[in-house]
Design a protein around this motif. Structure first.
Motif, PDB file in Angstrom:
ATOM      1  N   UNK A  94      54.918  46.619  47.816  1.00 50.09           N
ATOM      2  CA  UNK A  94      56.307  46.243  48.130  1.00 50.09           C
ATOM      3  C   UNK A  94      56.404  44.797  48.607  1.00 50.09           C
ATOM      4  N   UNK A  95      55.291  44.224  49.073  1.00 52.02           N
ATOM      5  CA  UNK A  95      55.289  42.830  49.504  1.00 52.02           C
ATOM      6  C   UNK A  95      55.139  41.879  48.312  1.00 52.02           C
ATOM      7  N   UNK A  96      54.843  42.424  47.165  1.00 47.30           N
ATOM      8  CA  UNK A  96      54.670  41.631  45.949  1.00 47.30           C
ATOM      9  C   UNK A  96      55.900  41.854  45.064  1.00 47.30           C
ATOM     10  N   UNK A  97      57.017  41.419  45.554  1.00 46.25           N
ATOM     11  CA  UNK A  97      58.280  41.599  44.832  1.00 46.25           C
ATOM     12  C   UNK A  97      59.065  40.301  44.913  1.00 46.25           C
ATOM     13  N   UNK A  98      60.033  40.164  44.035  1.00 46.81           N
ATOM     14  CA  UNK A  98      60.851  38.957  44.077  1.00 46.81           C
ATOM     15  C   UNK A  98      61.894  39.063  45.195  1.00 46.81           C
ATOM     16  N   UNK A  99      62.738  38.066  45.311  1.00 48.63           N
ATOM     17  CA  UNK A  99      63.742  38.030  46.383  1.00 48.63           C
ATOM     18  C   UNK A  99      64.751  39.171  46.285  1.00 48.63           C
ATOM     19  N   UNK A 100      64.928  39.728  45.098  1.00 48.34           N
ATOM     20  CA  UNK A 100      65.849  40.847  44.906  1.00 48.34           C
ATOM     21  C   UNK A 100      65.170  42.195  45.108  1.00 48.34           C
ATOM     22  N   UNK A 101      63.890  42.191  45.454  1.00 44.84           N
ATOM     23  CA  UNK A 101      63.161  43.429  45.671  1.00 44.84           C
ATOM     24  C   UNK A 101      62.595  44.049  44.401  1.00 44.84           C
ATOM     25  N   UNK A 102      62.683  43.329  43.288  1.00 43.59           N
ATOM     26  CA  UNK A 102      62.147  43.834  42.018  1.00 43.59           C
ATOM     27  C   UNK A 102      60.640  43.634  41.985  1.00 43.59           C
ATOM     28  N   UNK A 103      59.927  44.664  41.568  1.00 40.84           N
ATOM     29  CA  UNK A 103      58.469  44.599  41.492  1.00 40.84           C
ATOM     30  C   UNK A 103      58.020  43.505  40.538  1.00 40.84           C
ATOM     31  N   UNK A 104      56.889  42.897  40.864  1.00 43.67           N
ATOM     32  CA  UNK A 104      56.292  41.894  39.991  1.00 43.67           C
ATOM     33  C   UNK A 104      55.740  42.601  38.764  1.00 43.67           C
ATOM     34  N   UNK A 105      55.977  42.040  37.596  1.00 45.13           N
ATOM     35  CA  UNK A 105      55.484  42.636  36.359  1.00 45.13           C
ATOM     36  C   UNK A 105      54.582  41.644  35.638  1.00 45.13           C
TER      37      UNK A 105
END
Length: 182
Positions: free
Chosen positions: A149-160
């Protein structure tokens, strides 16, 4: 290749060719099934397409990596010999081009595993961004997702990540380890 994984991309290609390409071959079908009034295809067409695309990509890779002054042998007739042929034909190239070749082969190995229903191969890689072991395969989006969850963008979207990115990072880590070992 991860130390806990003994199945090489070439072995996965052979398994797909011998077991999954056969009529009614293993694994879930990705393609639409025929109506009852139509005969079923003699082979799994999605698997056939996958094998053809993989072999064509490797052949195109060899052509792109070798210049015209450096002729190469034609690709092998047996699809399971494709990677051996590719490595032999490009063994003389500089380290950077060999890493590019290895990344394509490794990515295809991941694709083969996923096609055979083994998406767990993704979990054997750390996230390229946060370096945690929280990667998973999102079958619907056909992409790798970091569950941290700490590896997400500013909108809370998971990094892909794409399989190509995962493969490139894996090969880069292997090269760095090999360089440190010498």
């Amino acid at each position: 290749m991860h130390s806990g994984d003994t199945t090489s991309p070439a072995e996965r290609l052979r398994l797909i060719h011998t077991h999954f390409l056969a009529p009614g071959g293993g694994g879930p079908r990705a393609e639409r099934t025929a109506r009852a009034t139509e005969p079923a295809a003699a082979i799994r067409l999605d698997v056939y397409d996958h094998l053809r695309d993989a072999a064509n990509e490797v052949t195109a890779l060899v052509k792109s990596l070798c210049d015209e002054a450096d002729p190469y042998e034609p690709p092998p007739a047996r699809v399971e010999d494709t990677y051996r042929w590719c490595i032999e034909e490009t063994a003389h190239l500089d380290e950077q081009r060999q890493r590019s070749r290895d990344a394509v082969i490794y990515r295809q190995g991941l694709q083969h595993a996923i096609l055979m229903g083994d998406a767990k191969v993704i979990r054997r890689h750390p996230c390229p961004d946060c370096a945690t072991w929280g990667l998973t395969w999102d079958r619907r989006r056909e992409t790798v997702v970091c569950l941290n969850r700490h590896c997400a963008d500013d909108d809370g979207q998971s990094t892909t990540w794409t399989l190509a990115q995962i493969a490139e990072k894996h090969i880069a880590r292997q090269s760095a380890r090999a360089a440190r070992a010498t």
